[in-house]
Design a protein around this motif. Structure first.
Motif, PDB file in Angstrom:
ATOM      1  N   HIS A  68      38.770  47.899  38.288  1.00 39.45           N
ATOM      2  CA  HIS A  68      40.008  48.658  38.451  1.00 39.45           C
ATOM      3  C   HIS A  68      40.162  49.213  39.859  1.00 39.45           C
ATOM      4  N   ARG A  69      39.159  49.038  40.695  1.00 42.64           N
ATOM      5  CA  ARG A  69      39.214  49.570  42.054  1.00 42.64           C
ATOM      6  C   ARG A  69      39.088  48.518  43.135  1.00 42.64           C
ATOM      7  N   LEU A 158      50.379  34.093  36.864  1.00 42.13           N
ATOM      8  CA  LEU A 158      51.338  35.029  37.443  1.00 42.13           C
ATOM      9  C   LEU A 158      51.218  36.402  36.783  1.00 42.13           C
ATOM     10  N   ALA A 159      51.053  36.435  35.481  1.00 47.71           N
ATOM     11  CA  ALA A 159      50.872  37.722  34.793  1.00 47.71           C
ATOM     12  C   ALA A 159      49.613  38.429  35.292  1.00 47.71           C
ATOM     13  N   GLN A 164      47.343  42.687  38.731  1.00 48.14           N
ATOM     14  CA  GLN A 164      46.486  43.062  39.862  1.00 48.14           C
ATOM     15  C   GLN A 164      47.302  43.783  40.935  1.00 48.14           C
ATOM     16  N   ALA A 165      48.489  43.285  41.226  1.00 48.55           N
ATOM     17  CA  ALA A 165      49.343  43.857  42.264  1.00 48.55           C
ATOM     18  C   ALA A 165      49.733  45.296  41.935  1.00 48.55           C
ATOM     19  N   GLY A 171      45.459  44.631  47.663  1.00 50.81           N
ATOM     20  CA  GLY A 171      44.721  43.386  47.471  1.00 50.81           C
ATOM     21  C   GLY A 171      45.528  42.147  47.791  1.00 50.81           C
ATOM     22  N   ALA A 172      44.837  41.030  47.826  1.00 47.74           N
ATOM     23  CA  ALA A 172      45.473  39.745  48.130  1.00 47.74           C
ATOM     24  C   ALA A 172      46.476  39.346  47.050  1.00 47.74           C
ATOM     25  N   ALA A 173      46.231  39.707  45.807  1.00 50.06           N
ATOM     26  CA  ALA A 173      47.181  39.375  44.743  1.00 50.06           C
ATOM     27  C   ALA A 173      48.508  40.077  44.988  1.00 50.06           C
ATOM     28  N   ALA A 174      48.456  41.333  45.401  1.00 48.09           N
ATOM     29  CA  ALA A 174      49.688  42.076  45.701  1.00 48.09           C
ATOM     30  C   ALA A 174      50.441  41.425  46.854  1.00 48.09           C
TER      31      ALA A 174
END
Length: 192
Positions: A68-69, A158-159, A164-165, A171-174
């Motif tokens: 979560h961090r 995508l979900a 994550q975003a 983060g890279a997902a965001a």
């Protein structure tokens, strides 16, 4: 088709246990796309190291291993280091698996500098967002997709990235979501 080493077999077992079928197939396809790309471009790489990294690269997107961090690629890298150490790999080899997984979500790494990271970047970008379609002939696509079908992978992935975003905006997902990642995922030629 897959390496038959003890570590490779263990990585496939971990992937089978913790991924959904769609995520497992994505990891298997990522390995296969990377191998096909390496052959086409005469890239020499460490097959076992690449396979283990490909199979474990999204482990931190799963509920049991989601931090979560920590950004998923960094948490996944740490898990790969732990896996490598448990497999009896020397510390530098375990660190390479960690590095490959972290770097697959960073700026392009040239094959001459780091072949395994380059292969994972190319393979996952193709499988997730349809980048570099010219690298993968229709016959190769059909063969890989027959063995490891998509099973709704795009929407599931995508979900995961949108989740994550929301929780990890640095983060890279965001960054991927913010740069129109959803449209790229939905336009992937592998789904059409």
């Amino acid at each position: 088709m897959f390496p038959s080493t003890t570590a490779a077999t263990a990585a496939a077992s971990v992937a089978t246990r913790f991924y959904t079928p769609a995520l497992f197939n994505h990891c298997a396809r990522s390995y296969l796309w990377g191998v096909k790309y390496a052959v086409a471009h005469d890239i020499t790489f460490d097959d076992e190291l690449y396979f283990v990294s490909a199979m474990l690269h999204d482990l931190a997107l799963t509920d049991p291993f989601d931090s979560h961090r920590v950004a998923f690629e960094e948490a996944g890298g740490e898990l790969a280091w732990l896996f490598g150490a448990a497999a009896g790999w020397p510390a530098d080899r375990a660190a390479r698996a960690e590095e490959i997984i972290v770097l697959h979500m960073r700026d392009d790494v040239p094959a001459a500098v780091d072949p395994e990271s380059h292969l994972l970047q190319v393979a996952t970008a193709w499988d997730v967002a349809g980048r570099r379609p010219e690298e993968f002939a229709p016959e190769a696509r059909a063969d890989v997709l027959e063995q490891y079908p998509r099973l709704g992978f795009g929407e599931e992935f995508l979900a995961c990235f949108e989740d994550q975003a929301r929780r990890k905006p640095d983060g890279a997902a965001a960054a991927a979501v913010a740069s129109n990642g959803a449209a790229r995922i939905r336009a992937n030629p592998l789904d059409h």
